[in-house]
Write a protein that holds these residues in place. Structure first.
Motif, PDB file in Angstrom:
ATOM      1  N   LYS A 470      73.200  38.840  15.587  1.00 47.01           N
ATOM      2  CA  LYS A 470      72.410  40.071  15.639  1.00 47.01           C
ATOM      3  C   LYS A 470      73.325  41.298  15.721  1.00 47.01           C
ATOM      4  CE  LYS A 470      68.226  38.350  17.966  1.00 47.01           C
ATOM      5  NZ  LYS A 470      67.491  38.343  19.262  1.00 47.01           N
ATOM      6  N   LYS A 473      76.141  40.978  12.413  1.00 43.44           N
ATOM      7  CA  LYS A 473      75.556  40.884  11.067  1.00 43.44           C
ATOM      8  C   LYS A 473      74.106  41.381  11.135  1.00 43.44           C
ATOM      9  CE  LYS A 473      78.548  37.200   9.339  1.00 43.44           C
ATOM     10  NZ  LYS A 473      79.221  38.018   8.327  1.00 43.44           N
ATOM     11  N   PRO A 474      73.937  42.674  11.388  1.00 41.10           N
ATOM     12  CA  PRO A 474      72.593  43.211  11.613  1.00 41.10           C
ATOM     13  C   PRO A 474      71.670  43.096  10.406  1.00 41.10           C
ATOM     14  CG  PRO A 474      74.210  44.982  11.431  1.00 41.10           C
ATOM     15  CD  PRO A 474      74.971  43.714  11.507  1.00 41.10           C
ATOM     16  N   GLY A 475      72.233  42.956   9.221  1.00 38.75           N
ATOM     17  CA  GLY A 475      71.391  42.853   8.027  1.00 38.75           C
ATOM     18  C   GLY A 475      70.794  41.471   7.816  1.00 38.75           C
ATOM     19  N   GLY A 477      68.360  38.477   8.437  1.00 40.37           N
ATOM     20  CA  GLY A 477      67.034  38.276   9.000  1.00 40.37           C
ATOM     21  C   GLY A 477      66.957  37.039   9.875  1.00 40.37           C
TER      22      GLY A 477
END
Length: 624
Positions: A470, A473-475, A477
């Motif tokens: 999270k 690698k916020p992108g 899902g």
């Protein structure tokens, strides 16, 4: 013939649990003569420490209880003695050195007070006499300035000094039997060597018997006259030490010996033992090693082998050495594992540095006085240079306190260094802000020494690994994150379903795999392995080393391997850097450092390693 100091006959120690009776120690017999050293070895959960606690009569009640057998101390049976008489034996006639001195020493009393208390309790001496005896023992165990140390608290002493205090307390009443339960685990190789020499010297001078419990097999070879290999509460094999190492008869013993790392095994997979020790509430009806044994036969799981002397003084519990069993139809092999271990070709390290560290300095301020003004600095890392190429493993070795861990954490900026350059993939990250550092965090990770303390006990494995994804690698899902977690768990030898468990539901080796999975989840190119295998059984250690090697082979990842276990360094490292008091005192390729060290400190480290004789190889018993 002299009466043995300790004689254990068919000892059984059981526990009442919610899942039924746990047969933790289930029929163990051995004896130790005066001045002798007897070693107990085996994986965690085999019953070694509980055997020791049974001898000293410290099994936790009411869950634990003496289920059978006899224990003779100098010919006197002690299991049926009243509690008052048992207390007189503990610390007086039988003493024990525990694995972790910090948890065994009371933090609110000085080490001198605790030692005097032991002497006065058992020897009825006056306070001045007890203090004189304590100071004499402090000097005997090699503690510097005994008078000054007498009033120190445990937390102010180093690990080696605390272990020496524990030995002084254990020997203060000159016991007949000393039980040393993993006395050197997690200690530096030099401190380990000092502690073992100290125990041996005191044993010889005091004519004690010593029960040594350890997973360091080289230590056993160098220091014990006899050895017992325990598995799942029973004796798998027992023999004079030299005979057992030259001619192991039980497949379990062979697998333990073959899992020891070393230079001669470089480029090969280490031998491992699949699975884990069965729970004491659910042992199989037959051989307890069935299911994990590479020579398992049809009858092994249902027919229990007897412990029989197959050579002079050499007892083994295995159907492979039973002619009657081997003549029956149920001796048909179910498995046949080859003796030759498969090679593990590593990646070819690139010449361009992945990481280039120059003149790195990390200082800690020393504050004193009412206003806590800075009075000086501890120079933990004092101008070191390191270069690590892609696909390379650099081992950083040295004693505790030399700055290894601080260096590793400074390099990946978990600690803010004071000066120097840290060039990672062409970018100097030394002065970057936390915001600017964030993209680098996914490329440089760390595996900690104790996975249990580095995993949040309140979070499931899924949540622990997902946290990093999270953040870094916020992108990604939620479905992609769960898929990635399943992938890395399978990569480290766990199953995707395990992501829904908590840390306490796993063994030590499995928790270390979770720590590795957490580091791998964000696709790093560089990992700091900070004592990642130091506290593991030799069989579990082999699994983790194999895993790290195979990950490096497949991904080209680079490691900074911080450790005090030089046998592991010989096996896994391409280059070695030796650290002393914040400085790198010697660096070179592994073969050169181990075969021709030039610095006196490096020579001191290498001379302290307990080693097996070169050229020892072990074949599995049975048909080849």
């Amino acid at each position: 013939m002299d009466v043995p100091v300790i004689e254990v006959k068919d000892l059984k120690t059981y526990f009442r649990t919610a899942r039924g009776i746990a047969r933790a120690v289930d029929g163990v017999s051995f004896s130790i003569p005066k001045g002798g050293t007897f070693a107990l070895v085996g994986e965690s959960g085999c019953g070694k420490s509980l055997t020791a606690l049974s001898i000293i009569q410290l099994v936790p009640e009411p869950a634990g209880f003496h289920a059978g057998g006899e224990i003779f101390l100098n010919g006197r049976e002690i299991t049926k003695l009243p509690e008052r008489e048992k207390r007189e034996l503990r610390g007086n006639k039988i003493s024990m050195i525990f694995q972790e001195p910090m948890t065994s020493l009371n933090p609110v009393f000085t080490v001198g007070y605790q030692t005097v208390e032991t002497i006065r309790l058992h020897q009825k001496k006056s306070a001045p006499e007890a203090k004189a005896a304590a100071l004499e023992m402090f000097a005997k165990v090699g503690l510097p300035e005994p008078e000054a140390l007498f009033d120190e608290y445990p937390h102010r002493l180093s690990g080696g000094m605390r272990q020496r205090v524990m030995i002084a307390m254990a020997l203060a009443c000159r016991p007949d039997l000393l039980i040393a339960d993993e006395p050197t685990t997690a200690l530096d190789v030099t401190i380990q060597d000092q502690i073992i020499r100290l125990i041996k010297d005191l044993k010889d001078s005091m004519r004690m018997a010593v029960l040594l419990i350890t997973h360091n097999l080289a230590l056993v070879y160098r220091n014990a006259e006899n050895v017992c290999v325990m598995y799942a509460g029973k004796v798998a094999e027992m023999s004079p030490t030299e005979e057992l190492f030259r001619n192991p008869m039980h497949p379990y013993t062979v697998k333990l010996l073959r899992s020891i790392p070393g230079y001669e095994k470089r480029g090969l997979m280490l031998d491992t033992i699949p699975g884990s020790v069965p729970p004491a509430t659910g042992y199989p009806a037959g051989c307890r090693f069935s299911g994990r044994c590479p020579r398992e036969m049809e009858g092994c799981a249902s027919i229990e082998p007897e412990l029989v002397e197959r050579a002079p003084g050499h007892l083994v519990s295995c159907h492979l050495h039973d002619p009657e069993f081997m003549s029956k139809p149920y001796s048909k092999p179910l498995k046949h594992e080859p003796d030759k271990l498969p090679p593990v070709p590593g990646p070819i390290a690139e010449k361009t540095p992945l990481l280039d560290v120059r003149n790195l300095k990390t200082y800690y301020p020393v504050r004193k006085g009412l206003l806590k003004r800075v009075r000086g600095y501890v120079k933990a890392v004092d101008g070191i240079d390191l270069t690590i190429a892609k696909g390379m493993t650099l081992a950083l070795v040295g004693e505790s306190g030399c700055g290894k861990t601080t260096a590793g954490k400074s390099i990946i900026r978990l600690i803010r260094p004071d000066d120097g350059e840290i060039v990672f993939k062409g970018t100097d990250i030394f002065g970057l802000s936390e915001r600017a550092l964030k993209p680098m965090r996914s490329k440089a990770q760390i595996i900690f020494q104790d996975p249990y303390s580095s995993l949040n006990p309140r979070l499931m494995v899924r949540d622990t690994i997902e946290e990093g994804l999270k953040t870094l690698k916020p992108g990604m899902g939620r479905p992609a994150r769960l898929e990635r977690i399943a992938q890395v768990l399978e990569r480290v030898g766990l199953t995707p379903e395990m992501m829904y468990r908590y840390p306490h539901e796993f063994s030590g080796g499995q928790r270390q795999r979770i720590g590795i999975a957490r580091a791998l989840a964000v696709d790093p190119e560089f990992i700091v392995c900070d004592e990642a295998v130091s506290a593991l059984d030799v069989s579990v250690q082999a699994q983790i080393l194999n895993l790290l090697k195979s990950i490096q082979r497949d991904t080209g990842i680079s490691y900074l391997f911080i450790t005090h276990d030089l046998a592991v360094v010989e096996y896994i490292a391409d280059e070695v850097a030796v650290m002393y008091m914040g400085h790198i005192v010697e660096r070179g390729n592994t073969e050169a450092i181990f075969s021709n060290p030039t610095h006196d400190y490096t020579k001191k480290l290498l001379n302290a390693i307990p080693k097996l004789p070169p050229g020892m190889t072990w074949k599995l018993p049975g048909k080849h």
